[in-house]
Enzyme design. Sequence first.
Site, PDB file in Angstrom:
ATOM      1  N   ASP A  67     -12.857   3.516  10.980  1.00  0.00           N
ATOM      2  CA  ASP A  67     -12.030   2.334  11.329  1.00  0.00           C
ATOM      3  C   ASP A  67     -10.557   2.782  11.565  1.00  0.00           C
ATOM      4  OD1 ASP A  67     -11.636   3.006   8.389  1.00  0.00           O
ATOM      5  OD2 ASP A  67     -12.676   1.442   7.697  1.00  0.00           O
ATOM      6  N   ASN A 136     -14.864  -5.285  -3.208  1.00  0.00           N
ATOM      7  CA  ASN A 136     -15.742  -6.625  -2.726  1.00  0.00           C
ATOM      8  C   ASN A 136     -17.017  -6.206  -2.093  1.00  0.00           C
ATOM      9  OD1 ASN A 136     -14.840  -5.422  -0.127  1.00  0.00           O
ATOM     10  ND2 ASN A 136     -14.126  -7.257   0.594  1.00  0.00           N
ATOM     11  N   HIS A 138     -17.475  -3.877   0.407  1.00  0.00           N
ATOM     12  CA  HIS A 138     -17.403  -3.734   2.292  1.00  0.00           C
ATOM     13  C   HIS A 138     -17.730  -2.220   2.400  1.00  0.00           C
ATOM     14  CE1 HIS A 138     -12.770  -2.997   2.242  1.00  0.00           C
ATOM     15  NE2 HIS A 138     -13.400  -1.752   1.931  1.00  0.00           N
ATOM     16  N   GLU A 143     -16.367  -6.499   6.150  1.00  0.00           N
ATOM     17  CA  GLU A 143     -16.371  -7.124   5.066  1.00  0.00           C
ATOM     18  C   GLU A 143     -17.568  -8.078   4.723  1.00  0.00           C
ATOM     19  OE1 GLU A 143     -13.745  -6.607   3.420  1.00  0.00           O
ATOM     20  OE2 GLU A 143     -11.741  -6.732   4.031  1.00  0.00           O
TER      21      GLU A 143
HETATM   22  P1  PGA Z   1     -10.448   3.209  -1.429  1.00  0.00           P
HETATM   23  O1  PGA Z   1     -10.992   2.276  -0.521  1.00  0.00           O
HETATM   24  O2  PGA Z   1     -11.107   4.652  -1.289  1.00  0.00           O
HETATM   25  O3  PGA Z   1      -8.980   3.451  -1.340  1.00  0.00           O
HETATM   26  O4  PGA Z   1     -10.708   2.787  -2.820  1.00  0.00           O
HETATM   27  C1  PGA Z   1     -12.438   2.440  -0.151  1.00  0.00           C
HETATM   28  C2  PGA Z   1     -12.810   1.238   0.688  1.00  0.00           C
HETATM   29  O5  PGA Z   1     -12.326   0.361   0.850  1.00  0.00           O
HETATM   30  O6  PGA Z   1     -13.950   1.299   1.464  1.00  0.00           O
END
Ligand code: PGA
Length: 257
Positions: A67, A136, A138, A143
């Site tokens: 992404d 959350n 995702h 999301e």
């Molecule tokens: P993070 O993010 O590795 O910064 O915790 C993971 C994600 O949002 O998929």
Amino acid sequence: MEVIIKEDYEEISRLAAGIIAGMVRRSPRAVLGLATGGTPVGCYRELVRMHREEDLDFSQIVTFNLDEYVGLPEDHEQSYHRFMWDNLFSHINVAAANVHIPDGNAGDLHEACNDYEMELDEHGGVDIQLLGIGSNGHLAFNEPGSSLGSRTRIKTLTERTRQDNSRFFSTLDEVPKYCVTMGVGTIMESGKLLLLANGGNKAEAIAAAVEGPITASVPASAIQFHPDVTVIMDRAAASKLTREYHSQPHFLEGDKE
Ligand code: PGA
């Protein structure tokens, strides 16, 4: 699904890097699906070490990232283009032409997303996909509510994700509101999934993804459909799991040959 609980972040990172390195050694032209965020940094550090000290060779490896934010210049210090070069690509012998990261600045984002899917197809799809998980639930920037069959497309970031990621920006206002992300359906076509989670703020999301029902409300729960998934986490991220799990893979990668 193979769920492995390690003592700390270093152990998660070493095991994950070992699994990816196993793929790179067995298949020098493998397509690696790569992730950004805080979680994979240690894994990338270990891969860089293996490149320097153990001749791990990325010269024919192809990469596709999950992404990118919409509207951040590629050289912005929080763009995922910059993240990947700073944390991995500049330190290994990957060919720049083999690197693919969604373009969050394309004139026609829809077309760019479709092209990304086509390019991925032309390379035969991802062999091993590294993943984090949002607090959350995702998966990449899919999301809650994302279709489990979704493909690469534009998404709106939730407030929760923008808050979580605001730690990398000076203010919340600077966090982009939109992104382009591989879809859940795209990710599910990878040959193998390798999901990493670290810290207590991931415990609820991990419990929902690993032990909860499969639901678009927790996009990461889609991994339960995939035939070859390894989830590696520390004790804090595992703290809300209820079943019995292991601290080592069933097989170390080399043993599978
Ligand atoms: P993070 O993010 O590795 O910064 O915790 C993971 C994600 O949002 O998929």
